[in-house]
Design a protein around this motif. Structure first.
Motif, PDB file in Angstrom:
ATOM      1  N   GLY A  38       0.816  -1.215   0.000  1.00 49.09           N
ATOM      2  CA  GLY A  38       0.000   0.000   0.000  1.00 49.09           C
ATOM      3  C   GLY A  38       0.847   1.261   0.000  1.00 49.09           C
ATOM      4  O   GLY A  38       0.540   2.229  -0.704  1.00 49.09           O
ATOM      5  N   ASP A  41       2.421   1.664  -3.416  1.00 46.28           N
ATOM      6  CA  ASP A  41       1.389   2.065  -4.369  1.00 46.28           C
ATOM      7  C   ASP A  41       1.065   3.553  -4.223  1.00 46.28           C
ATOM      8  O   ASP A  41       0.906   4.265  -5.214  1.00 46.28           O
ATOM      9  CB  ASP A  41       0.138   1.211  -4.179  1.00 46.28           C
ATOM     10  CG  ASP A  41      -0.804   1.286  -5.365  1.00 46.28           C
ATOM     11  OD1 ASP A  41      -0.330   1.465  -6.505  1.00 46.28           O
ATOM     12  OD2 ASP A  41      -2.016   1.163  -5.150  1.00 46.28           O
ATOM     13  N   ARG A  42       0.987   4.013  -2.978  1.00 41.41           N
ATOM     14  CA  ARG A  42       0.724   5.450  -2.760  1.00 41.41           C
ATOM     15  C   ARG A  42       1.891   6.309  -3.253  1.00 41.41           C
ATOM     16  O   ARG A  42       1.695   7.349  -3.868  1.00 41.41           O
ATOM     17  CB  ARG A  42       0.464   5.727  -1.277  1.00 41.41           C
ATOM     18  CG  ARG A  42      -0.916   5.297  -0.815  1.00 41.41           C
ATOM     19  CD  ARG A  42      -1.233   5.784   0.583  1.00 41.41           C
ATOM     20  NE  ARG A  42      -0.274   5.322   1.593  1.00 41.41           N
ATOM     21  CZ  ARG A  42      -0.319   4.141   2.197  1.00 41.41           C
ATOM     22  NH1 ARG A  42      -1.268   3.279   1.896  1.00 41.41           N
ATOM     23  NH2 ARG A  42       0.584   3.819   3.105  1.00 41.41           N
ATOM     24  N   GLY A  46      -0.163   4.960  -7.817  1.00 41.18           N
ATOM     25  CA  GLY A  46      -0.960   3.959  -8.518  1.00 41.18           C
ATOM     26  C   GLY A  46      -0.442   3.546  -9.875  1.00 41.18           C
ATOM     27  O   GLY A  46      -1.074   2.747 -10.563  1.00 41.18           O
ATOM     28  N   TYR A  48       1.962   1.625 -10.747  1.00 37.30           N
ATOM     29  CA  TYR A  48       2.367   0.228 -10.850  1.00 37.30           C
ATOM     30  C   TYR A  48       1.463  -0.693 -10.024  1.00 37.30           C
ATOM     31  O   TYR A  48       1.895  -1.758  -9.581  1.00 37.30           O
ATOM     32  CB  TYR A  48       3.820   0.073 -10.399  1.00 37.30           C
ATOM     33  CG  TYR A  48       4.771   0.941 -11.175  1.00 37.30           C
ATOM     34  CD1 TYR A  48       5.144   0.598 -12.471  1.00 37.30           C
ATOM     35  CD2 TYR A  48       5.283   2.104 -10.627  1.00 37.30           C
ATOM     36  CE1 TYR A  48       6.007   1.394 -13.198  1.00 37.30           C
ATOM     37  CE2 TYR A  48       6.150   2.908 -11.348  1.00 37.30           C
ATOM     38  CZ  TYR A  48       6.512   2.552 -12.626  1.00 37.30           C
ATOM     39  OH  TYR A  48       7.366   3.335 -13.341  1.00 37.30           O
ATOM     40  N   SER A  49       0.218  -0.321  -9.820  1.00 37.36           N
ATOM     41  CA  SER A  49      -0.693  -1.080  -8.961  1.00 37.36           C
ATOM     42  C   SER A  49      -0.786  -2.549  -9.342  1.00 37.36           C
ATOM     43  O   SER A  49      -0.738  -3.429  -8.479  1.00 37.36           O
ATOM     44  CB  SER A  49      -2.089  -0.475  -8.984  1.00 37.36           C
ATOM     45  OG  SER A  49      -2.100   0.750  -8.317  1.00 37.36           O
ATOM     46  N   ASP A  50      -0.936  -2.837 -10.634  1.00 38.11           N
ATOM     47  CA  ASP A  50      -1.082  -4.229 -11.055  1.00 38.11           C
ATOM     48  C   ASP A  50       0.164  -5.046 -10.744  1.00 38.11           C
ATOM     49  O   ASP A  50       0.083  -6.182 -10.271  1.00 38.11           O
ATOM     50  CB  ASP A  50      -1.436  -4.319 -12.533  1.00 38.11           C
ATOM     51  CG  ASP A  50      -0.445  -3.601 -13.434  1.00 38.11           C
ATOM     52  OD1 ASP A  50       0.227  -2.661 -12.968  1.00 38.11           O
ATOM     53  OD2 ASP A  50      -0.346  -3.986 -14.620  1.00 38.11           O
ATOM     54  N   GLN A  53       0.368  -5.579  -6.890  1.00 42.34           N
ATOM     55  CA  GLN A  53      -0.570  -6.615  -6.440  1.00 42.34           C
ATOM     56  C   GLN A  53      -0.067  -8.006  -6.812  1.00 42.34           C
ATOM     57  O   GLN A  53      -0.150  -8.944  -6.015  1.00 42.34           O
ATOM     58  CB  GLN A  53      -1.948  -6.384  -7.049  1.00 42.34           C
ATOM     59  CG  GLN A  53      -2.714  -5.275  -6.393  1.00 42.34           C
ATOM     60  CD  GLN A  53      -4.099  -5.110  -7.004  1.00 42.34           C
ATOM     61  OE1 GLN A  53      -4.306  -5.371  -8.183  1.00 42.34           O
ATOM     62  NE2 GLN A  53      -5.039  -4.674  -6.191  1.00 42.34           N
TER      63      GLN A  53
END
Length: 84
Positions: A38, A41-42, A46, A48-50, A53
């Motif tokens: 998290g 990601d912050r 966002g 590279y979110s995928d 995850q």
């Protein structure tokens, strides 16, 4: 006894200890991975979110496999590849 045999004999107890710790603290490790994911990601807003995850899922699966080895069960199957 060869070098590799000697090395395996010395690493055996450490491997068992790591497995036991992973089993004992699996939920805490998962929470730490989620928290780190998290934060990253912050920081990347966002972008590279995928990938974050996917990597987090793979790390959790690896921890699960390490923990399963200590229980004597069969390790869980590898995760399915992400849908493109």
């Amino acid at each position: 006894m060869g070098f590799l045999d000697s090395l395996k004999a010395k690493l055996g107890p450490a491997k068992e200890k790591v497995s036991g710790l992973a089993q004992q603290h699996e939920s805490k490790i998962d929470q730490g991975l989620d928290k780190a994911a998290g934060m990253v990601d912050r920081k990347t807003k966002g972008k590279y979110s995928d990938k974050i995850q996917s990597s987090t899922g793979k790390a959790k699966n690896a921890v699960g496999r390490i923990a399963q080895k200590d229980e004597g069960g069969t390790p869980p199957p590898p995760p399915a590849p992400p849908a493109s």
